[in-house]
Enzyme design. Structure first.
Site, PDB file in Angstrom:
ATOM      1  N   GLY A  15     -69.777  48.816  54.273  1.00  0.00           N
ATOM      2  CA  GLY A  15     -70.653  47.697  53.952  1.00  0.00           C
ATOM      3  C   GLY A  15     -71.274  46.960  55.127  1.00  0.00           C
ATOM      4  N   LEU A  95     -77.667  59.121  40.611  1.00  0.00           N
ATOM      5  CA  LEU A  95     -77.901  58.233  39.466  1.00  0.00           C
ATOM      6  C   LEU A  95     -78.538  59.000  38.314  1.00  0.00           C
ATOM      7  CD1 LEU A  95     -79.450  55.407  41.650  1.00  0.00           C
ATOM      8  CD2 LEU A  95     -77.102  55.492  40.775  1.00  0.00           C
ATOM      9  N   ASN A 109     -83.170  51.526  48.041  1.00  0.00           N
ATOM     10  CA  ASN A 109     -82.117  52.297  48.706  1.00  0.00           C
ATOM     11  C   ASN A 109     -82.447  52.400  50.192  1.00  0.00           C
ATOM     12  OD1 ASN A 109     -79.779  53.959  48.913  1.00  0.00           O
ATOM     13  ND2 ASN A 109     -81.106  55.764  49.003  1.00  0.00           N
ATOM     14  N   HIS A 111     -81.710  54.949  53.449  1.00  0.00           N
ATOM     15  CA  HIS A 111     -81.228  56.299  53.722  1.00  0.00           C
ATOM     16  C   HIS A 111     -81.304  56.548  55.226  1.00  0.00           C
ATOM     17  CE1 HIS A 111     -80.251  60.446  52.825  1.00  0.00           C
ATOM     18  NE2 HIS A 111     -81.172  60.811  53.683  1.00  0.00           N
ATOM     19  N   SER A 138     -84.807  55.003  56.572  1.00  0.00           N
ATOM     20  CA  SER A 138     -85.915  54.709  55.657  1.00  0.00           C
ATOM     21  C   SER A 138     -85.418  53.810  54.530  1.00  0.00           C
ATOM     22  CB  SER A 138     -86.447  55.997  55.009  1.00  0.00           C
ATOM     23  OG  SER A 138     -86.719  57.002  55.964  1.00  0.00           O
ATOM     24  N   THR A 143     -86.402  56.274  42.751  1.00  0.00           N
ATOM     25  CA  THR A 143     -86.941  57.003  41.599  1.00  0.00           C
ATOM     26  C   THR A 143     -85.959  58.114  41.270  1.00  0.00           C
ATOM     27  OG1 THR A 143     -88.160  58.501  43.014  1.00  0.00           O
ATOM     28  CG2 THR A 143     -89.345  56.541  42.254  1.00  0.00           C
ATOM     29  N   LEU A 146     -83.654  62.301  44.145  1.00  0.00           N
ATOM     30  CA  LEU A 146     -82.662  61.814  45.098  1.00  0.00           C
ATOM     31  C   LEU A 146     -83.289  61.620  46.480  1.00  0.00           C
ATOM     32  CD1 LEU A 146     -79.582  61.274  45.668  1.00  0.00           C
ATOM     33  CD2 LEU A 146     -79.479  63.661  46.390  1.00  0.00           C
ATOM     34  N   ASP A 147     -83.199  60.405  46.995  1.00  0.00           N
ATOM     35  CA  ASP A 147     -83.773  60.049  48.302  1.00  0.00           C
ATOM     36  C   ASP A 147     -85.258  60.387  48.377  1.00  0.00           C
ATOM     37  OD1 ASP A 147     -81.224  59.240  49.159  1.00  0.00           O
ATOM     38  OD2 ASP A 147     -80.738  61.271  49.787  1.00  0.00           O
TER      39      ASP A 147
HETATM   40  C1  GRF Z   1     -75.742  53.844  55.840  1.00  0.00           C
HETATM   41  O1  GRF Z   1     -76.052  54.719  56.892  1.00  0.00           O
HETATM   42  C2  GRF Z   1     -76.709  54.010  54.712  1.00  0.00           C
HETATM   43  O2  GRF Z   1     -77.998  54.307  55.127  1.00  0.00           O
HETATM   44  C3  GRF Z   1     -76.113  55.190  53.994  1.00  0.00           C
HETATM   45  O3  GRF Z   1     -74.734  54.987  54.050  1.00  0.00           O
HETATM   46  C4  GRF Z   1     -74.413  54.196  55.182  1.00  0.00           C
HETATM   47  C5  GRF Z   1     -73.700  53.003  54.680  1.00  0.00           C
HETATM   48  O4  GRF Z   1     -73.213  52.222  55.697  1.00  0.00           O
HETATM   49  N1  GRF Z   1     -76.685  55.343  52.691  1.00  0.00           N
HETATM   50  P1  GRF Z   1     -72.609  50.798  55.397  1.00  0.00           P
HETATM   51  O5  GRF Z   1     -71.573  50.957  54.277  1.00  0.00           O
HETATM   52  O6  GRF Z   1     -73.721  49.884  55.007  1.00  0.00           O
HETATM   53  O7  GRF Z   1     -71.949  50.407  56.681  1.00  0.00           O
END
Ligand code: GRF
Length: 218
Positions: A15, A95, A109, A111, A138, A143, A146-147
């Protein structure tokens, strides 16, 4: 003062992106994090929520009979908080279409790659193995693909010859912690929306992703 936008943040792990949003909201980011929901019990992101006095919930996907059943239950929990924006912050789940449709245009999201490169997992390792000199992150609307949803902003970082997955990941994360609060701010301020399958930013269609440090100078 702008009204604070009620949001729910979904996590599966440590997180750090959640923390960037918590810190932003404690400053002048106009969002109110109504709840943090994790599909994995005991992750550190839940501790971050508790420390910030934010309500949290765990919906352990392994306790559900199907992906559909889990997503239905998750929708109910999210909607009980009256969120106007759902922020996926390291939420490691595929999802269902129904879930995606329910939040279309109001779910973001982040990514860790320069999409459309490296959808899915292990993005940093894949960038290293491909000898890429640039990598990044990004933020996009979610949608069904996925990604694959429309990208709002990207941030680039260099890839160095001696990078490991961890060193590269932490360089990318630093940028994630800038662009996710930024996009959340734009959405909360009404500068960003998704209308008729099109990202609209400051009243105009956004035909290509914004680039941090080039289009958006901090
Ligand atoms: C991040 O790199 C995010 O882009 C990816 O998972 C990681 C999550 O990191 N989807 P955190 O839990 O926010 O530290």
């Amino acid at each position: 003062m702008t009204k604070k936008l009620p949001v729910v943040v979904l996590i599966s792990g440590g997180g750090t992106n959640l923390q960037a949003l918590i810190d932003g909201a404690a400053a002048d980011l106009p969002i109110a994090i109504r709840a943090v929901i994790s599909n994995v019990p005991d992750v550190y992101g839940l501790t971050r929520a508790a420390k910030a006095g934010i309500e949290s919930a765990v919906l352990n996907h392994t306790q559900f009979a199907s992906r559909e059943a889990f997503d239905q239950a998750l929708m109910q929990v999210i909607d009980s908080f009256d969120a106007e924006l759902v922020i996926l912050a390291g939420f490691m789940r595929i999802l269902t279409p129904e879930f995606v449709h329910h939040y279309l245009g109001r779910m973001l999201n982040i990514h860790p790659s320069l999409l459309p490169k490296y959808q899915g997992l292990h993005t940093h390792q894949r960038a290293i193995e491909a000898n890429d000199t640039k990598h990044g992150a990004s933020v996009h609307f979610v949608t069904e693909e996925l990604d694959g949803g429309p990208i709002i902003i990207q941030a680039k970082v260099p890839v160095f010859a001696d990078d490991t997955e961890d060193t590269l990941a932490s360089r990318v994360l630093e940028k994630e912690h800038i662009i996710y609060p930024l996009v959340s701010r734009w959405f909360a301020e009404g500068r960003l929306s998704w209308q008729n399958h099109q990202v609209v930013f400051d009243g105009k269609p956004l035909n290509q992703p914004l680039l941090l440090d080039e289009d958006i100078v901090q």
